[in-house]
Design a protein around this motif. Structure first.
Motif: not given
Length: 325
Positions: A87-94, A98-107, A112-115
């Motif tokens: 359990r990790q309360s901020d997992f959805h933020e993580r 991660y999605f933002s970093r991938l989008f930044e690098k691979y947009r 499409i990026i599917i998490p």
């Protein structure tokens, strides 16, 4: 093993290897609608992506990043899969980071990026898979990722499936104490069906992952095996070939001294070879022929005599001699 400041247990490595090996089967099992949109013949694993997690102020690598083809776009997309076993309360933020970093690098490379997150914690609860940001006049952000909550899955839905991921993860799905024996029996029957379509290394991987979740109960397993053998002697014989640890422990002769299970050191190498399962403890009178066949199989898979000697607690000279025979 340490990764990005957090302790990585063999479970994490085993789970990751399962997803790497059976990515298409995982998508088909839990996301059939998404599966129909993808061309798995054009799928490949990407090298681990090291990302900076500003929430935890640490760098870590993503668990699984896959490139695959999206049919309607005739273009390649990214699929990021993140197993979460605690359990990790901020997992959805993580996940958003991660999605933002991938989008930044691979947009500019992937449209499409599917998490996807896989929750395997023992407690049953609704996991948050959205992140929103709003003001009264305007929605600023709405982020939503796919999720699988294993404990919220009804295990009975999967017992007729020939999907290897279903067999590997059956023990992590939702069932109560009274159903444990029934779940175990269903798992063994799934293994019997799968052995006709998969090689030994993949079968070993599936069973290794499943054994991380099943609690060893020799008496229960003996009863299940006996019932399977009575229904179909050939099936019982096949189970014994797949589960040599039980046979070495003396199941056929009623020996109940138990077995010790373990995964050999060097977990990455062990997983890559399909996992060496079990270290046996018990009498092996009359089992020389079976031991020889088992040892020869694992030597053929690339295990060294020294690794087998340490794992099976057999002198290395005996390993070499049986291997020659």
């Amino acid at each position: 093993m340490e990764e990005g400041g957090r302790h990585v247990v063999p479970h994490d490595e085993a789970f990751k290897k399962l997803l790497q090996t059976f990515f298409a089967e995982f998508i088909a099992l839990f996301f059939p609608e998404l599966d129909r949109l993808l061309d798995h013949s054009r799928t490949r694993l990407l090298m681990q992506e090291l990302l900076v997690d500003v929430v935890g102020q640490e760098s870590r690598s993503l668990d699984l990043l896959v490139e695959t083809r999206y049919k309607s776009l005739d273009a390649f997309i990214l699929v990021h899969i993140e197993p979460q076993s605690y359990r990790q309360s901020d997992f959805h933020e993580r996940m958003f980071i991660y999605f933002s970093r991938l989008f930044e690098k691979y947009r500019k490379t992937y449209p499409i990026i599917i998490p996807i997150a896989i929750f395997s914690a023992d407690d049953v609860r609704e996991e948050q898979n959205t992140l929103t940001m709003t003001i009264p006049e305007q929605d600023i952000l709405y982020f939503h990722f796919f999720k699988v909550e294993l404990r919220r899955q009804d295990w009975r839905r999967f017992i007729t499936s020939d999907n290897p991921v279903a067999a590997a993860l059956l023990a992590k799905m939702g069932y109560n104490k009274k159903e444990e024996r029934e779940v175990r029996a269903a798992y063994l029957r799934m293994i019997l069906r799968l052995q006709n379509n998969l090689d030994e290394a993949r079968m070993a991987l599936i069973m290794s992952v499943a054994d991380l979740y099943f609690k060893l109960d020799m008496k229960r397993d003996e009863e299940i095996l006996r019932a399977i053998s009575e229904e179909n002697p050939q099936e019982g014989e096949q189970i014994m070939k797949l589960m040599p640890a039980w046979s070495r422990a003396g199941y056929e002769e009623g020996i109940k001294e138990g077995i010790e299970k373990g995964i050999e050191q060097g977990i990455e190498q062990g997983i890559e070879q399909g996992f060496q399962q079990g270290a046996e403890k018990g009498k092996e009178t009359g089992k020389t022929m079976e031991r020889k066949l088992i040892i020869q199989k694992f030597l053929g898979k690339g295990f060294s005599p020294e690794q087998l000697a340490e794992t099976l607690e057999i002198p290395v000279d005996e390993i070499r001699e049986l291997g020659k025979q």
